[in-house]
Structures are given as C-alpha cells and as structure tokens.
Design a protein around this motif. Structure first.
Motif, PDB file in Angstrom:
ATOM      1  N   ASP A  67       0.837  -1.200   0.000  1.00 51.13           N
ATOM      2  CA  ASP A  67       0.000   0.000   0.000  1.00 51.13           C
ATOM      3  C   ASP A  67       0.871   1.249   0.000  1.00 51.13           C
ATOM      4  OD1 ASP A  67      -0.327   0.826   3.317  1.00 51.13           O
ATOM      5  OD2 ASP A  67       0.564  -1.071   2.713  1.00 51.13           O
ATOM      6  N   ALA A  68       0.212   2.394  -0.231  1.00 51.95           N
ATOM      7  CA  ALA A  68       0.948   3.632  -0.466  1.00 51.95           C
ATOM      8  C   ALA A  68       1.741   4.064   0.761  1.00 51.95           C
ATOM      9  CB  ALA A  68      -0.028   4.728  -0.880  1.00 51.95           C
ATOM     10  N   GLN A  84      -1.327  -3.487 -11.714  1.00 59.59           N
ATOM     11  CA  GLN A  84      -1.315  -4.570 -10.721  1.00 59.59           C
ATOM     12  C   GLN A  84      -1.538  -5.920 -11.393  1.00 59.59           C
ATOM     13  OE1 GLN A  84      -1.811  -4.604  -6.981  1.00 59.59           O
ATOM     14  NE2 GLN A  84      -0.569  -2.774  -7.024  1.00 59.59           N
ATOM     15  N   THR A 134       3.090   2.231   3.287  1.00 56.89           N
ATOM     16  CA  THR A 134       4.288   1.426   3.466  1.00 56.89           C
ATOM     17  C   THR A 134       5.347   1.810   2.445  1.00 56.89           C
ATOM     18  OG1 THR A 134       2.628  -0.296   3.681  1.00 56.89           O
ATOM     19  CG2 THR A 134       4.906  -0.923   4.047  1.00 56.89           C
TER      20      THR A 134
END
Lengths: 368, 162
Positions: B2-3, B117, B5
C-alpha cells in the motif's frame, strides 16, 4: 476472522520470545551451578534481597539476584566512546538472537474451537535461510560494541569475533545444506514432520541417523557462533580482559550475557529440530501412542500436544546443558587452531557431507 | 504494497542512501549501507519475494557489509574530513543524475503498462518456484555467474600468495 488470526500470531510470537528469554535467564543460573559442580565447588547458593530478607529462598533467590544486580548497576559509557553506537550495540546484538527462534516449531497442530493452529510462530518457506540471515546479522552487535568502546582490547575482541563468526558461518551453512537435501524442504515444520515414525522398527526416525557428520559439524560451528568456550577467543579474559564487552557495565553487559545464552538456545533448538526430531516423541502420533507390534494407547489431543511441547523443551534443555558441559570441560583453542579447525577441517568435511548426501539422494530417487 | 508502506520505506531508503554518501565517518557510512540493504530486503518481503529478500540479507547485509566493516576497523580508518572535496561530490552527483536521467528516458516511460497490478501467481517467491526457474530457464547465466565467482576467489588467493 482476520483479527483472530492476528491475535493468534501475536500470542505465538510473545510465547516464543517469552520462552526463549526465560530459558536464557534460567541458563545463567544453571551455568553457575553446573560450573560449580564440575569444579567441585558449591556455587551460588544464597542471596538476600536488599540485605533484609532473613529467609533464603534457594533457587528463586539466586535466580533473580543476578539479573537484579546487573540491571541496577551503574551504566557507564567511557568518555572516548562513540555514545550512539555504544548504546545501540547491545540492542543490535539482542534483536536477531530473540527473533531467530520464531521459525522453530515447538509442537504439531493444536485445534482450538475448530481452528487448526501450527505451534510455530512464523511458518516460513525459507526457514533455514532466515536462520542463516539472522545469524549473520548477529555479528554487527559484537563488532559495533568492540569498535565503539574506543578500547584496544575491545576492538581486538570485536575483530576476532567477526573473523571467527564469518569463518564458522560457512561450515554451519553447508552442514544445514546436508539436512535440506535430505528432507527436500527449508520449512522447519516440514522437516520436523518428516521425522515421525520409526527406523528399522527400533530407532526413532531422526535426522541424526541420516546426517551424523552434519550434526557434528553443526554442533561445533554452532558453539563457535555463540562464542563460548572452547571458542571464546573474542572475550578471552587472560588476553583481552572481556574482549568486545570490556567497556560495558550494568544492563548493557547483562544484555550481552543474555545474547550468549540466547545463541546457545538457538543452537540447541536447531539441533533438536534438524537432527533429533523436533517435537516428535517416539511412538507418539496425533491419536496417541502406537506400538510397532500393533495396538496402542489412545490419548486426547491436548495431552499429545503437551507431550510434544514437553519433548521439544526437554531436548532443547538437554542440548543447552551439553553446551554448558562442553564449555566447562574443554580449554580454549589457540587462534591458529581455531582457524585451522574452521577452514581446513570443518569446511572440507561439510563439503564432503553435501557431496555424499547429494549422491545418496540421487541414488534413492532413481531407485524409486 | 500500500501507499503508506511504500512511502515510508522509500523515504527511509533514500535517507540512508544519502547518509552513506554524506557521512564523514567510514563506520557510519558502512552502517547506513547496511540499513539500505536491510530496507531493500523489506521491499522484497513486501512484494512476496521471500527467498530473494532473505538472500538479500544473507549476502549483502550479512556477508559483504560485515567484511567492509571488518576492513574499516582493521585499518582503523579515521574520520577523513580532509579527503572530502566538494567538487568530487559535485562531479559524482552530476554523473549519477545523468545516469538516472538516461534510465528514466529508456525505461521509465515504458513502465506505464507493466506497473499495472498483476495477480501474484501461486507459489510465487518460494524456494521451489525460484529454484525451478534458476535451474531451467536461467541455467546458463546461473552457471556463468558461479564461474565468475570462482574466478574471483582464485584471483584473491593468487593475489594473497604474492
């Protein structure tokens, strides 16, 4: 559901770390007593808390007296030392040692409320590599302690420690490859599972009977990695005072002592898992005791789990005790002997072991 | 990943990379590099490449950097302030920026599609999947690399014997 999984993971991690730390504290006392018995002394047998307690509580008293004494002592940083690294070094040393045992399984599956829980804090596909990684990170704390103290003896101790640990890591890794080849997996839980049953109907089906050479190499290299006698050159007290932790006092010194014990617990845990069946109890499977001549005693699953965890703890304790016995029996090596043993004996022996194991695996695969 | 992290990890990595270059003390520089390597391993772990992440720690953080540190301590290198010339840093900075710009020019713009993704295939990053790739599709490069390492070892022994 997710939250419960998270809770289980947290509980398992805390359990393992708590177990390891408690065992480390216990080993400090065992070591003092065992060395005393070996040297025909009585050893630590009394301690009075604050000098006021009239009764001697025996084990409990001496058990807590040492840590309390160490943690309440003055913490002194020498004036010439690098303050940041001097404080950081014990933490850097203790963290890898604490989290290594997370991948070591201490039991089979336990079923609580219809949920199957592996008794292993972290089920990693790369378990053995993870252990090697943590072992190799363990060098930093020692090296930094030696360097940041700004003391010749400490620096020499740190340099000796890093040279020794790098040398013996290689033999250790190659010994582990023998075990990995035998079981075809790096997952420690799988390795422990593969050691169930009996060999020829009389012997437990343990890794030691497949990898005796790897066991000897791993034990030797493991003791060298944990820097304990006869491999305690980094802290050789007649030459280097205490080597890398010469300039440490109070709680930080206690942490370095704890790291020593944690490392011997790790070695004991790995030897148990790889060569002595991990949590396996001979004749015991998930339903109860099975005799090879037929028949058996059915046991409830909780009893089976308790027996497995007990067996694992007992085996770990035995190998910790063995290491303490070795420590107080053998004299320290000379430095050249240490290097010759590591590079000219253990390394070729470990390579030979890998070769023989690979051949044996190939032959047994082609016979199938 | 996720952004949050990603941002935290990247900021830490860039910060430790800058620390490697700007530190006056060689020991602190080496330690910053260790931190950089470990953070890279965390990246791999987050991307489900467990084996690569752990190998990153063993090889770089565990073996290479320990030897670096060992040599720095053995030679007892002091803080080398006088060796630091500002123009040297500037030259290096400009060279790095040029290289980075070229990389971005050739690969950065083509990355629009591949950065979408993808679903992680079953067994991705495990020991078995990685070693199967290594010993089938990439066997030749793998063997050549091991030969290269052997040459380096023999070379080191020859140099040490002199």
């Amino acid at each position: 559901m997710d939250r419960i999984d998270l809770l289980i993971d947290v509980v398992l991690v805390l359990m393992v770390i708590g177990m390891v730390m408690n065992l480390g504290g216990l080993l400090l006392w065992v070591e003092r007593k065992a060395s005393a018995i070996l040297q025909d002394r009585i050893g630590a047998n009394r301690a009075s808390i604050l000098g006021k307690l009239p009764i001697n509580l025996g084990i409990v008293n001496t058990l807590v007296a040492d840590p309390i004494k160490l943690f309440t002592k003055e913490d002194f940083i020498p004036p010439g030392a690098d303050k940041l690294l001097h404080t950081l070094a014990p933490i850097v040393a203790v963290v890898p040692a604490l989290i290594t045992m997370l991948v070591v399984p201490f039991g089979d599956i336990i079923v609580i409320g219809g949920r199957e829980i592996e008794l292993q804090a972290a089920r990693l596909d790369v378990g053995i590599l993870y252990i090697l990684a943590m072992v190799s990170l363990g060098v930093y704390g020692i090296v930094l302690a030696g360097w940041s103290s700004n003391n010749r003896w400490a620096l020499l101790g740190g340099i000796r420690a890093s040279a020794q640990m790098i040398s013996y890591e290689i033999a250790m890794g190659l010994a582990l490859i023998g075990a990995v080849l035998t079981y075809g997996t790096m997952d420690l839980q799988e390795i422990a599972r593969a050691q169930s049953g009996m060999l020829f109907g009389v012997l437990p089906n343990w890794g030691i009977f497949y990898q005796p050479l790897a066991f000897l190499i791993f034990l030797t290299a493991g003791i060298a990695e944990s820097k304990r006698a006869p491999f305690d050159l980094p802290e050789a007290e007649p030459e280097l005072i205490s080597g890398y932790f010469t300039e440490y006092s109070g709680a930080k010194q206690a942490v370095f002592m704890l790291v020593d014990f944690l490392e011997s617990i790790i070695v004991a845990g790995l030897i148990t898992t790889l060569f002595f069946g991990g949590w396996q109890v001979p004749l015991l499977d998930r339903t109860g005791i099975q005799f090879p001549w037929g028949g058996g005693i059915p046991l409830p699953s909780l009893v089976v789990t308790l027996m497995q965890v007990g067996a694992f703890t007992g085996k770990v304790f035995f190998f910790c005790w063995l290491q303490i016995m070795i420590r107080w029996t053998l004299p320290r090596f000379r430095y050249d002997q240490l290097m010759i043993l590591g590079w000219k004996i253990l390394l070729p022996a470990a390579l030979l072991n890998v070769l023989i194991t690979a051949l044996a695996v190939l032959i047994s695969e082609s016979l199938k | 990943m996720d952004a949050i992290t990603f941002t935290v990890l990247s900021v830490l990595m860039v910060a430790s990379a800058i620390r490697v270059v700007l530190n006056r003390s060689p020991v602190y520089s080496a330690l910053s590099l260790v931190m950089l390597m470990s953070l890279l391993a965390v990246y791999f772990l987050y991307l489900d490449a467990h084996m690569v992440g752990v190998l990153q720690i063993i090889v770089y953080a565990g073996a290479v950097m320990v030897l670096f540190l060992f040599v720095i301590m053995l030679l007892n290198l002091q803080d080398s302030i006088q060796d630091y010339r500002q123009e040297k840093l500037w030259t290096m900075g400009i060279l790095c920026a040029t290289l980075f710009g070229e990389l971005w020019f050739f690969f950065g713009r083509a990355g629009g599609e591949s950065s979408a993704q993808h679903a992680v295939p079953e067994g991705f990053g495990t020991v078995i999947s990685l070693s199967q790739k290594l010993f089938t599709d990439y066997l030749l490069p793998f063997e050549i690399t091991s030969l290269l390492l052997l040459v380096a070892v023999v070379g080191a022994v020859v140099l040490a014997k002199r």
